[in-house]
Design an enzyme around this catalytic site. Structure first.
Site, PDB file in Angstrom:
ATOM      1  N   ASP A  34       8.931  -2.622   5.251  1.00  0.00           N
ATOM      2  CA  ASP A  34       7.534  -3.024   5.403  1.00  0.00           C
ATOM      3  C   ASP A  34       7.406  -4.439   5.934  1.00  0.00           C
ATOM      4  O   ASP A  34       7.571  -5.409   5.187  1.00  0.00           O
ATOM      5  CB  ASP A  34       6.847  -2.907   4.029  1.00  0.00           C
ATOM      6  CG  ASP A  34       5.402  -3.352   4.089  1.00  0.00           C
ATOM      7  OD1 ASP A  34       4.879  -3.823   3.074  1.00  0.00           O
ATOM      8  OD2 ASP A  34       4.799  -3.226   5.168  1.00  0.00           O
ATOM      9  N   SER A 198      -2.833 -10.039  21.099  1.00  0.00           N
ATOM     10  CA  SER A 198      -2.816  -9.164  22.269  1.00  0.00           C
ATOM     11  C   SER A 198      -3.895  -9.637  23.241  1.00  0.00           C
ATOM     12  O   SER A 198      -5.008  -9.950  22.814  1.00  0.00           O
ATOM     13  CB  SER A 198      -3.132  -7.713  21.852  1.00  0.00           C
ATOM     14  OG  SER A 198      -3.446  -6.925  23.013  1.00  0.00           O
TER      15      SER A 198
HETATM   16  C1  LIG Z   1      -5.010  -8.447   1.795  1.00  0.00           C
HETATM   17  C2  LIG Z   1      -4.237  -7.501   0.976  1.00  0.00           C
HETATM   18  C3  LIG Z   1      -3.703  -8.078  -0.337  1.00  0.00           C
HETATM   19  C4  LIG Z   1      -4.619  -8.176  -1.433  1.00  0.00           C
HETATM   20  C5  LIG Z   1      -2.763  -9.211  -0.055  1.00  0.00           C
HETATM   21  N1  LIG Z   1      -1.484  -8.488   0.015  1.00  0.00           N
HETATM   22  C6  LIG Z   1      -0.887  -8.315   1.191  1.00  0.00           C
HETATM   23  O1  LIG Z   1      -1.288  -8.736   2.243  1.00  0.00           O
HETATM   24  C7  LIG Z   1       0.387  -7.483   1.152  1.00  0.00           C
HETATM   25  C8  LIG Z   1       1.583  -8.411   0.990  1.00  0.00           C
HETATM   26  N2  LIG Z   1       0.483  -6.699   2.373  1.00  0.00           N
HETATM   27  C9  LIG Z   1      -0.373  -5.637   2.582  1.00  0.00           C
HETATM   28  O2  LIG Z   1      -1.153  -5.281   1.743  1.00  0.00           O
HETATM   29  C10 LIG Z   1      -0.320  -4.877   3.921  1.00  0.00           C
HETATM   30  C11 LIG Z   1      -0.945  -5.789   4.930  1.00  0.00           C
HETATM   31  C12 LIG Z   1      -2.408  -5.857   4.665  1.00  0.00           C
HETATM   32  S1  LIG Z   1      -3.190  -6.880   5.768  1.00  0.00           S
HETATM   33  C13 LIG Z   1      -2.846  -8.453   5.227  1.00  0.00           C
HETATM   34  N3  LIG Z   1       0.982  -4.488   4.376  1.00  0.00           N
HETATM   35  C14 LIG Z   1       1.824  -3.952   3.465  1.00  0.00           C
HETATM   36  C15 LIG Z   1       1.405  -2.565   3.025  1.00  0.00           C
HETATM   37  N4  LIG Z   1       1.334  -1.648   4.147  1.00  0.00           N
HETATM   38  C16 LIG Z   1       2.459  -2.157   2.052  1.00  0.00           C
HETATM   39  C17 LIG Z   1       2.341  -0.788   1.527  1.00  0.00           C
HETATM   40  C18 LIG Z   1       3.259   0.168   1.939  1.00  0.00           C
HETATM   41  C19 LIG Z   1       3.208   1.463   1.405  1.00  0.00           C
HETATM   42  C20 LIG Z   1       2.211   1.775   0.480  1.00  0.00           C
HETATM   43  C21 LIG Z   1       1.283   0.804   0.071  1.00  0.00           C
HETATM   44  C22 LIG Z   1       1.376  -0.479   0.589  1.00  0.00           C
HETATM   45  C23 LIG Z   1      -2.673 -10.260  -1.140  1.00  0.00           C
HETATM   46  O3  LIG Z   1      -1.686 -10.201  -1.929  1.00  0.00           O
HETATM   47  O4  LIG Z   1      -3.513 -11.160  -1.155  1.00  0.00           O
END
Ligand SMILES: CC[C@H](C)[C@H](NC(=O)[C@H](C)NC(=O)[C@@H](CCSC)NC[C@@H](N)Cc1ccccc1)C(=O)O
Length: 331
Positions: A34, A198
């Site tokens: 990820d 992009s």
């Molecule tokens: C904005 C989203 C949250 C709340 C923010 N967390 C993040 O950005 C985390 C690190 N990344 C994620 O939530 C997203 C990116 C969101 S946009 C910033 N990527 C990881 C996600 N696809 C992982 C996943 C895989 C399989 C099943 C479920 C989840 C935070 O901790 O502040």
């Protein structure tokens, strides 16, 4: 040093899993690489039974090379509100013949229902930047950051395919895996993501190129392509049967609508990546329906533009952490 591992899509390409060996003797788990997060966490024997649903568990007590990091903990929340948390062990980890001997392995004590429900997924290998790792009291390096100094080249590449196995390579670029040239774009890692700009997009072969810069992140762990509302409207405006369906929470259209165009996004130097229209008919909204949920949806709910698997599987991508840049190529 270098490594190469096969990734396998789950149904509807909802996520791509790869085999990872942890500990001594090796315990093999199927993990989700990820690039949108930076914690390496796994289902473990520390979990309550009620949170386990067929996943393979990492058992640190069965590993002669595991050492508990006393006083350390972690807790992570994702954009879909899923979460997990637990304790931390140092142990040896091998992905595709590439071994890191002292990886911080985050063993889950708690996972949200979304993770419990996903019985094939034994955890995540976060390959974002280490500054957003959640381990306390001191954040830990990602698997790639630990491996990087020993690699032939400070890069890893993603080759995700539609409905077929692909590969993640570490430390080198397989020139047989792509066509044409690789176009590199700068990455801003200050928020821990593979953020890039992009130069614009084009709908179909006849549409004009729209020079609207799109700031977003390359996220192998997100299924769909989440783009600004205006881009979605330009794309779905060209599909006769498309509409925004609040009850489905997004754009839907007839799966076999012949007016569905390809979607092109710019990567720089005039290069564009073509996402076939067929990728954008993501999945039937229900078994009896002729309508599909769109693979491109608005980013307004998430607050981030995310180049997820729908886009990534149309390209060969170089995550160049050495030079903080992304390389894009057709394949
Ligand atoms: C904005 C989203 C949250 C709340 C923010 N967390 C993040 O950005 C985390 C690190 N990344 C994620 O939530 C997203 C990116 C969101 S946009 C910033 N990527 C990881 C996600 N696809 C992982 C996943 C895989 C399989 C099943 C479920 C989840 C935070 O901790 O502040």
């Amino acid at each position: 040093d270098r490594g190469s591992v096969q990734n396998s899509p789950k149904s509807y390409d909802v996520e791509y899993l790869m085999p990872v060996s942890l500990g001594t003797p090796a315990q093999q788990l199927n993990l989700d690489l990820d690039t949108g997060s930076s914690d390496f966490w796994v289902f473990s024997t520390l979990l309550k039974e009620s949170m386990i649903n067929g996943q393979t568990l990492y058992d640190p007590n069965a590993s002669t090379t595991a050492d508990k990091m006393e006083g350390y903990s972690w807790k992570i929340t994702y954009g879909d509100q899923s979460y997990s948390s637990g304790d931390v062990y140092v142990d040896t980890v091998t992905i595709g013949d590439l071994t890191v001997s002292t990886q911080a392995v985050e063993a889950a004590r708690e996972v949200s229902e979304e993770f419990t429900a996903d019985s094939d997924n034994d955890g995540l290998v976060g390959l974002g930047f280490g500054i957003i790792n959640t381990v306390m009291p001191y954040k830990q390096k990602t698997f790639f950051e630990k491996a990087m100094p020993g690699l032939d080249s400070p890069v890893f590449t993603a080759d995700l395919k539609s409905g077929a196995p692909g590969r993640y390579n570490f430390g080198y670029i397989d020139d047989g895996a792509y066509t044409g040239n690789i176009t590199y774009v700068p990455v801003n890692s200050s928020d821990g993501f593979w953020s890039w700009v992009s130069p614009g997009f084009q709908v179909g072969t006849t549409g004009s190129f729209n020079n609207t810069r799109i700031h977003g992140i390359a996220d192998t762990g997100t299924t769909l392509l989440l783009l600004p509302e205006g881009v979605c409207e330009a794309f779905y405006g060209r599909i006769a049967s498309a509409k925004y369906d609040a009850s489905q929470g997004g754009y839907t259209f007839e799966c076999n609508d012949s007016t569905t165009p390809d979607f092109y996004f710019g990567t720089g130097n005039g290069q564009m990546i073509r996402i076939p229209g067929s990728y954008l008919a993501y999945s039937k909204i229900d078994t009896s329906s002729l309508r599909c949920f769109g693979g491109m949806q608005s980013d307004s709910g998430v607050g981030f533009t995310i180049w997820g698997d729908i886009a990534l599987k149309a390209a060969f991508i170089v995550f160049d952490q050495g030079s903080e840049r992304l390389g894009w190529a057709e394949k």
